[in-house]
Design an enzyme around this catalytic site. Structure first.
Site, short mmCIF file in Angstrom:
data_model
loop_
_atom_site.label_atom_id
_atom_site.label_comp_id
_atom_site.label_asym_id
_atom_site.label_seq_id
_atom_site.Cartn_x
_atom_site.Cartn_y
_atom_site.Cartn_z
N HIS A 86 24.62 -58.34 -37.92
CA HIS A 86 24.25 -57.59 -39.10
C HIS A 86 24.64 -58.37 -40.29
O HIS A 86 25.76 -59.03 -40.51
CB HIS A 86 25.10 -56.37 -39.25
CG HIS A 86 24.75 -55.50 -40.53
ND1 HIS A 86 23.50 -54.79 -40.72
CD2 HIS A 86 25.29 -55.42 -41.87
CE1 HIS A 86 23.49 -54.28 -41.92
NE2 HIS A 86 24.54 -54.56 -42.54
N ASP A 165 24.15 -40.69 -42.45
CA ASP A 165 24.20 -42.09 -43.18
C ASP A 165 22.84 -41.98 -44.02
O ASP A 165 22.94 -42.52 -45.26
CB ASP A 165 24.57 -43.24 -42.41
CG ASP A 165 24.29 -44.44 -43.35
OD1 ASP A 165 25.07 -44.58 -44.23
OD2 ASP A 165 23.20 -45.28 -43.07
N ARG A 172 23.13 -41.79 -52.48
CA ARG A 172 24.07 -42.93 -53.33
C ARG A 172 23.14 -43.79 -54.10
O ARG A 172 23.55 -44.22 -55.08
CB ARG A 172 24.87 -43.84 -52.23
CG ARG A 172 26.23 -42.98 -51.53
CD ARG A 172 26.63 -43.84 -50.30
NE ARG A 172 27.05 -45.12 -50.61
CZ ARG A 172 27.04 -46.20 -49.71
NH1 ARG A 172 26.49 -46.03 -48.41
NH2 ARG A 172 27.22 -47.56 -50.11
N SER A 187 29.10 -46.81 -43.85
CA SER A 187 27.52 -46.59 -43.67
C SER A 187 27.31 -47.71 -42.87
O SER A 187 26.60 -47.51 -41.63
CB SER A 187 27.02 -47.10 -45.10
OG SER A 187 25.59 -47.29 -44.82
N LYS A 191 26.36 -46.99 -38.13
CA LYS A 191 25.00 -47.50 -37.48
C LYS A 191 25.15 -48.30 -36.45
O LYS A 191 24.75 -48.25 -35.08
CB LYS A 191 24.17 -47.90 -38.46
CG LYS A 191 23.47 -46.90 -39.40
CD LYS A 191 22.66 -47.51 -40.49
CE LYS A 191 23.38 -48.13 -41.58
NZ LYS A 191 22.84 -48.15 -42.90
N1 URA Z 1 23.91 -51.41 -46.21
C1 URA Z 1 24.06 -50.25 -45.58
O1 URA Z 1 23.62 -49.77 -44.36
N2 URA Z 1 24.96 -49.64 -46.13
C2 URA Z 1 25.37 -49.69 -47.24
O2 URA Z 1 26.19 -48.93 -47.76
C3 URA Z 1 25.18 -50.67 -47.90
C4 URA Z 1 24.48 -51.94 -47.43
#
Ligand code: URA
Length: 431
Positions: A86, A165, A172, A187, A191
């Site tokens: 990621h 999320d 947000r 967050s 995932k």
């Molecule tokens: N990427 C995400 O998936 N979540 C965040 O809060 C910030 C960047």
């Protein structure tokens, strides 16, 4: 149904800098997903979290509650270890495209659930969709079929993955609460843990073109995520990497696919190759696979995996990619070294040219972007091209040119730059 808590009590607790209990966290995340906690209440709570923070227990519990809001994937049917990557996102960051087939060619299973771009960060799916016929949306069965065919898959995350999320991130975004480290870490990790890979390598970017421009904050975020992942049983490491200048020479969609193919063919810009290899080595080490990613490239096996992966998702790996209708070349007004080239300005210019979207429903112009011809430190003669702006709509060029003013300089003080790989955190890192 009678509810266990009143939302306002939880908001007041965090506003007054008190710890939230596990029960309060489980309830508020679940109740928000069910629509019992209203957006304005969750906004207030997110702001209280941004201002007062969360301790490690609260962050881990919040992450677990977001995972529990949806389904989890499982790759245990595959014989090989699964490993995922990621990136927090950056300008010209097309690393996923060559990385997935390289690591798959070395023997790991690589389920890469990716996103679309919003704002000036490009999204991996938008880049891949430059390839005629390629499909991002796959069912779980189709995803498994692609991985059986090629060892890796790049596709969109289904709606079932951490739905709490999805809802909270959208909130947000419009309430000034994206920057809270506990909320960012939970967050991303909710995932990634729900994705179910055995291992995870995080590329946390810092510099003017990164979402975490400050190094100390990037390190804090990386440590927090590494600890959450390892505690949840996912072997997790992080590299903090530089995003002061764009990665590679292509910033856009189709042109980033072309540059990724150069890497798979054994060429490509040196900074991009260095980062791809560094991340591949971490992924293979985590997966317990002793293989050389450079050999996967030189033998042509990584390119074979790419072609199989693209074809298995309906794409034609030989089809010509979209080309922009208009070009504007920016040339050096004087001779000298290129002393500055800021990622941020180039990223915003590419976005203004149509490579990114301002609203979720905007269309991407796949041929648009900025093709760089020089990087900081390169000597330029007068009139030599520095970059080419690519757009379908000529009217987009002036705003992009204006955006770039002040982002590059010839003959000035060399810009402050981090080394490409700044820090590494592994399974022994504690937040
Ligand atoms: N990427 C995400 O998936 N979540 C965040 O809060 C910030 C960047």
């Amino acid at each position: 149904m009678s509810e266990a808590f009143a939302p306002v009590d939880i908001i007041i607790a965090k506003r007054d800098n008190r710890e939230l209990s596990n029960e309060q966290i489980d309830w508020v995340v679940d109740a928000y997903t069910r629509g019992v906690v209203a957006d304005e209440q969750m906004s207030a709570l997110a702001m209280a979290i941004l201002l007062n923070g969360m301790n490690k227990r609260e962050i881990v519990r919040w992450t677990e509650a977001m995972i529990a809001s949806g389904s989890r994937m499982d790759f245990s049917d595959f014989d090989a270890p699964s490993v995922d990557k990621h990136s927090t996102g950056g300008v010209g960051d097309k690393v996923t495209l060559p990385l997935v087939p390289i690591v798959a060619a070395c023997g790991a299973v690589v389920p890469q659930l990716s996103g679309r771009g919003l704002g000036y960060f490009g999204g991996t799916l938008d880049k891949m969709e430059s390839i005629p016929g390629w499909r991002a949306l796959l069912s779980n069965e189709e995803m498994a079929d692609v991985m059986r065919a090629s060892g890796g898959v790049i596709c969109a995350a289904g709606d079932g993955l951490a739905p709490a999320d999805k809802k909270l991130y959208a909130l947000r975004d419009v309430t000034g609460t994206v920057e809270a480290i506990p909320l960012i870490a939970s967050s991303i990790m909710s995932k990634k843990i729900a994705e179910g890979a055995d291992g995870l390598v995080l590329d946390v970017k810092t510099g003017n073109g990164a979402f975490m421009s400050d190094l100390a904050r990037a390190e804090k975020l990386a440590r927090t995520m590494v600890e959450i992942g390892n505690d949840a049983g996912v072997r997790t490491r992080a590299l903090i990497t530089a995003m002061d200048v764009p990665l590679g020479l292509a910033v856009g969609n189709a042109i980033e696919v072309t540059e990724s193919l150069e890497v798979l063919a054994g060429g490509g810009p040196s900074d991009l190759v260095e980062l791809v290899i560094a991340l591949a080595n971490e992924m293979l080490d985590i997966a317990g696979i002793d293989a050389d990613p450079r050999e996967a490239i030189t033998s042509g096996r990584a390119m074979d995996h790419w072609r199989r992966m693209v074809s298995a998702q309906g794409g034609d790996p030989d089809a010509p990619l979209p080309v922009a209708r208009h070009q504007h070349v920016i040339t050096a007004p004087v001779a000298g070294p290129l002393s500055t080239l800021e990622a941020y300005g180039v990223g915003v210019a590419a976005w203004r040219l149509g490579a990114g979207r301002a609203h979720k429903e905007d269309e991407i112009i796949h041929g648009a972007g900025v093709q760089l011809h020089a990087k900081p430190g390169d000597m330029l003669s007068e009139g030599q091209p520095i970059m080419t702006l690519l757009a379908d709509d000529e009217a987009r060029l002036p705003a992009a040119i204006a955006e770039l003013e002040g982002s590059w300089e010839i003959g000035g003080e060399p810009m402050d730059r981090h080394p490409l790989v700044i820090t590494r955190f592994d399974e022994n890192t504690r937040g």
